[in-house]
Design an enzyme around this catalytic site. Structure first.
Site, PDB file in Angstrom:
ATOM      1  N   GLU A   1       0.878  -1.207   0.116  1.00 15.01           N
ATOM      2  CA  GLU A   1      -0.080  -0.180  -0.105  1.00 15.01           C
ATOM      3  C   GLU A   1       0.857   1.209  -0.071  1.00 15.01           C
ATOM      4  OE1 GLU A   1      -3.919   1.896   2.450  1.00 15.01           O
ATOM      5  OE2 GLU A   1      -2.938  -0.023   3.079  1.00 15.01           O
ATOM      6  N   ASP A   2       2.019   1.191   0.830  1.00 17.49           N
ATOM      7  CA  ASP A   2       2.785   2.501   1.019  1.00 17.49           C
ATOM      8  C   ASP A   2       3.947   2.519   0.282  1.00 17.49           C
ATOM      9  OD1 ASP A   2       0.628   2.926   2.781  1.00 17.49           O
ATOM     10  OD2 ASP A   2       1.753   2.656   4.516  1.00 17.49           O
TER      11      ASP A   2
END
Length: 755
Positions: A91-92
Site C-alpha cells: 500500500e505505502d
C-alpha cells in the site's frame, strides 16, 4: 543529541523490538521458521526507511507492534507474523504483490493482498461513500481468516497510539472500532483484544468518565480484596483436598462494561454489585476428564456456598459458537453478596483469551498452522452456509452488532437475504421477486406456517407459498416496512383498480345503450349513487359494490348535480395557491429559527467546532436519537444539508455515522446556553405515599425556576414510578434536579433517562 546519535538510538530500539518479537515466537508451540520472519522484517524495514508515524517514531515500529500482537496475543505462527510485518508494504511503497509472491510464496502474498484490498474497501477512508455489504467482509474472511486477524491486530495498535491523532480522526476510528472490530474480535474468540478495544474507545470518547471510574475501582480495591479473601478461604481448603493443580484469582470487570451497565440501568457505581468475578483455572494432564473436573469443583463450591440456580451457565458441555468453554455459577458469598465464579481448564482459559488460535497448542501431534487454520475456516464457512438458526448465531453476534438496523434471513436454499430490522414475511417475498410478492399466499418461517405480517428475525429461514390466483390486497400496505414492497403493492393495486374501473365503465356504457354518456348523464349518475368522482363510480360498478338499477329511466330522471371535484378544479387550484401564499411567511420563519443557524458554510474539519447560540439561534441541531445536553461528551456530524448535527459519543446511531462517514465527523465544544433550552427526562421510583408528588414538586421549586413540560406517575402495589420531562440548559441542571428529587423521603432511585 546529534542526528547520528538519534538515528543510532532508533536503530537499537527497532532491533530490540524485533528481538522481542522473535522471543515471543520462539516461546510459542509453532515450528521454528525464524528465517522467513527475519527476511520479512528486513524487507519491511528497507521499504519503510525514512517514513515516520504521526507520533514521530519510525514507521517500521508499527508493523513490528502488529506482528507482536499477532504472535503473542493471538498465538499465530510465522506466515501470519511475516504478513503482519509486510502488511503496509504494497500500500505505502513501490513493492507489488507479485514481488512478495516471488520472495515469500503464495500464502504470505495472498494475505498481504487481502489486507491491502480491505484497507481500501470495507475499512478504508471512503467507507462512508459506499453502502457496504457485510458479505464482502465474510468473503475476505473465507479466502483466508488471517487477513481479518491481522487487520484486528493492526487496529489494536492504532487504538493504543490514538492520542497522536486529531480529535475528529479519533472519533472516526473509535466509531469504526466499536461498530466493526470489537464485535469481530468477540466473534473470533479474541476476548482479551475485544475488551481492550472497548476500553480504549471508552478512554478516548469519555475521558472524564473513564478517569472517574478508574479512580473508583482503585479506591474500592481493598474492600473487594477483603470480600474475595473471606470467600476464598474455605474454597482453597476444599480444592487443596482434591489434589489438583489450580490457580484462583478475582478478575475485575472492565471499566467499559461497568460504565455500560451504569448507563443502561441508570445506577450509580455503588449499585453495581457484580464488579468482579472469581476465576478458577485448573491444569490438565493426559487422560483427565475436563468436563468431570469442572463439575467436581462446582460440587465442592456449592457444598460451601448457597447456589443461585438461575445463574448456572454450562458452556463446557455446549461451547459457544466462538469456541468459548467454561462453567459459570453464582453463589451467595459470606458477606451477603452474590459472587460469580468461572471454572475453566488451562486449555479453556487459553481459548477464551486467544480464540480458536489456541487450539493448536493442544493437538497431540503438532499440526502445521495452515491445516489448523483451514479447519477453523471450515467452521466459519459452515456457519455461513448452514441455515440452522443456532449456527447463524455468527450473523447475530457480528452482523447485528455491526449493522443494528439490518437482519439476515435465509431462503430455503440457504441464500442470505438482507432486510431492514422489523421486515415481515411479505417484505421478504418482494425482496426475492415482485411476482413472488404479488402472488404470495402465506409463508413458512423455520418450517412453521406464519401470517404475511410475521416480523422476521436474523437467522430465520423463510419459504414463501404462492398461488397464481392471489392478488395484492390494500391491507397488505399495513404488513410491509420496506419501500420496495410498498411501491410494488401500490403499483399492483393501481393496476387492479384500473382494470376494474375499465370493466365498470364498459358496464355503464352498455347499460345506457344509445344514450350519449356526456357530462349531464354522468352528473345524474353520480347523484344517483352519491359518489363524487367518475373513477369511484366506475370502480364501484366494476367490483360489484354498486349495482346498476333495473332500468335506465331511474338514472335519466335524476336531477342534475354539479360534480364538485371535476368542475371546481380551477377553484381548488386557486385555493391551494392562496393557502400556499399564506403559509409561506410561517414556513420561512420556522426555517430561519431552526435550520439556517445550523447551516454552516465552509467548516474547518480539523478545528474544534464551537456550538453556540446567538439571539435564540444556534449553529447546530440536536440529534433526536440520543438528545444530548450541554455537558455530555458529544461530536458533530455534517449532514447532507451542511448542518452540524450533535450526537452523544456513545449514541448507537452516532457509532454507525463515525464508522461510515468518517470524513464528515467534527470535534465539538459546548458553549454557554442561557436562552436556548434542551428537553431531558428524569425517571424516579420509590415507595408510594399520599402527597409524595407534591413533596417532589415543591422540592424542585426551591431556589430555581423549573420548566416542566410533562409529569407522568404510575403506582402499583405501593411502588410508584414517575417521569419528568423538563427543559434545561445543561447536564448540570439535570444533576441538580436529580439530587433534589433524591433527597425526598420515599424516593429510592432517580436517574436521567433517554427521551
Amino acid at each position: 543529541m546529534s542526528e547520528e546519535d538519534k538515528l543510532a538510538a532508533e536503530d537499537r530500539m527497532i532491533e530490540d523490538e524485533f528481538q522481542a518479537l522473535i522471543n515471543d515466537y520462539l516461546n510459542s508451540n509453532h515450528r521454528r521458521k525464524v528465517e522467513v520472519i527475519t527476511k520479512a522484517f528486513n524487507m519491511a524495514k528497507e521499504a519503510h526507511k525514512g517514513a515516520r508515524r504521526r507520533s514521530g517514531e519510525p514507521y517500521i515500529m508499527h508493523p513490528l507492534a502488529v506482528a507482536r500482537i499477532v504472535s503473542r496475543e493471538m498465538g499465530l505462527g510465522s506466515t501470519s507474523i511475516s504478513a503482519a510485518l509486510l502488511h503496509d508494504v504494497v500500500e505505502d511503497t513501490d513493492y507489488t504483490v507479485g514481488d512478495l509472491e516471488v520472495i515469500f510464496g503464495d500464502k504470505i502474498a495472498q494475505i498481504v493482498d487481502g489486507l491491502t484490498k480491505i484497507s481500501h474497501g470495507m475499512f478504508g477512508e471512503n467507507v462512508s461513500a459506499q453502502a457496504e455489504n457485510f458479505r464482502k467482509l465474510l468473503l475476505t474472511m473465507s479466502e483466508d481468516i488471517r487477513v481479518i486477524l491481522i487487520k484486528i491486530a493492526d487496529r489494536l495498535h492504532n487504538m493504543r497510539t490514538l492520542s497522536s491523532m486529531t480529535p475528529a480522526k479519533q472519533f472516526k476510528i473509535t466509531g469504526e472500532t466499536m461498530y466493526i472490530y470489537a464485535p469481530l474480535a468477540h466473534r473470533l474468540g479474541l476476548f482479551a483484544i475485544k475488551t481492550e478495544l472497548e476500553e480504549l474507545c471508552f478512554k478516548h470518547e469519555h475521558p472524564e468518565s473513564y478517569a472517574e471510574l478508574s479512580n473508583k475501582v482503585e479506591t474500592s480495591a481493598q474492600e473487594r480484596f477483603e470480600i474475595y479473601e473471606s470467600f476464598a478461604e474455605p474454597v482453597v481448603k476444599a480444592l487443596d483436598k482434591m489434589n489438583i493443580e489450580y490457580e484462583m484469582r478475582a478478575r475485575v470487570k472492565s471499566l467499559y462494561s461497568i460504565w455500560k451497565k451504569m448507563q443502561a440501568k441508570g445506577i450509580d457505581f455503588n449499585e453495581v454489585y457484580d464488579l468482579f468475578a472469581v476465576r478458577i483455572i485448573f491444569e490438565i494432564y493426559p487422560g483427565m476428564d475436563e468436563k468431570k473436573q469442572c463439575w467436581d469443583i462446582y460440587s465442592a463450591i456449592t457444598d460451601i456456598y448457597k447456589l443461585r440456580p438461575d445463574r448456572i451457565r454450562d458452556w463446557v458441555s455446549h461451547p459457544k459458537a466462538n469456541g468459548y468453554q467454561a462453567l459459570h455459577l453464582t453463589v451467595m458469598g459470606p458477606d451477603g453478596k452474590w459472587i460469580e465464579i468461572q471454572i475453566r481448564s488451562r486449555r479453556m482459559d487459553d481459548i477464551a483469551e486467544k480464540g480458536f488460535a489456541a487450539h493448536w497448542k493442544y493437538k497431540e501431534n503438532r499440526i502445521e498452522e495452515d491445516n489448523e487454520l483451514d479447519k477453523w475456516l471450515k467452521t466459519i464457512q459452515e456457519v455461513l452456509a448452514n441455515p440452522n438458526p443456532n449456527a447463524i448465531d455468527f450473523l447475530d453476534t457480528v452482523k447485528m452488532n455491526l449493522f443494528a438496523s439490518e437482519i439476515f434471513v435465509f431462503t430455503p436454499k440457504g441464500e442470505i437475504k438482507t432486510l431492514p430490522l422489523g421486515a415481515t414475511a411479505l417484505d421478504f417475498a418482494y425482496n426475492i421477486h415482485t411476482r413472488i410478492g404479488d402472488h404470495c399466499l402465506g409463508a413458512k418461517v423455520n418450517h412453521t406456517l406464519v401470517p404475511l405480517s410475521q416480523k422476521l428475525k436474523s437467522g430465520d429461514q423463510v419459504e414463501i407459498l404462492t398461488s397464481q390466483s392471489q392478488q395484492p390486497q390494500p391491507e397488505w400496505l399495513n404488513y410491509v416496512t420496506t419501500a420496495k414492497a410498498r411501491t410494488k403493492i401500490e403499483a399492483a393495486i393501481r393496476r387492479q383498480r384500473r382494470r376494474i374501473s375499465e370493466r365498470g365503465q364498459k358496464m355503464l356504457e352498455e347499460f345506457v345503450g344509445e344514450e350519449q354518456l356526456d357530462n349531464t348523464l354522468y352528473n345524474k349518475t353520480l347523484n344517483y349513487y352519491k359518489v363524487e368522482k367518475r373513477e369511484d363510480l366506475h370502480y364501484g360498478l366494476g367490483n360489484g359494490d354498486l349495482k346498476l338499477p333495473d332500468s335506465r329511466d331511474k338514472l335519466l330522471k335524476q336531477r342534475e348535480t354539479v360534480e364538485p371535484k371535476q368542475d371546481n378544479l380551477f377553484v381548488r387550484y386557486m385555493k391551494q395557491a392562496m393557502s400556499g401564499f399564506k403559509k409561506a411567511p410561517e414556513e420561512s420563519r420556522s426555517d430561519i429559527a431552526v435550520a439556517s443557524p445550523a447551516k454552516t458554510g465552509e467548516i474547518d474539519k480539523k478545528a474544534i467546532y464551537k456550538l453556540h447560540e446567538v439571539s435564540f439561534k444556534k449553529n447546530f441541531i440536536v440529534a433526536s436519537c440520543c438528545n444530548p445536553l450541554p455537558g455530555d461528551d458529544v461530536f458533530g456530524f455534517i449532514t447532507d444539508k451542511n448542518e452540524v448535527e450533535v450526537h452523544k459519543r456513545s449514541c448507537e446511531t452516532g457509532i454507525k455515522l463515525k464508522s461510515r462517514f468518517g470524513e464528515r465527523i467534527l470535534a465539538t465544544e459546548w458553549g454557554d446556553y442561557k436562552q436556548y433550552s434542551f428537553l431531558s427526562a428524569i425517571v424516579f421510583t420509590g415507595i408510594d405515599r399520599i402527597g409524595i408528588l407534591n413533596t417532589i414538586l415543591s422540592k424542585l421549586a426551591e431556589d430555581i425556576v423549573v420548566n416542566i413540560k410533562s409529569v407522568n406517575v404510575t403506582s402499583k402495589d405501593g411502588i410508584f414510578e414517575g417521569v419528568f420531562h423538563v427543559h434545561v440548559h445543561s447536564v448540570e441542571d439535570v444533576n441538580v434536579l436529580i439530587s433534589k428529587i433524591a433527597k425526598v423521603d420515599g424516593v429510592t432511585t432517580v436517574h436521567r433517562a433517554l427521551i
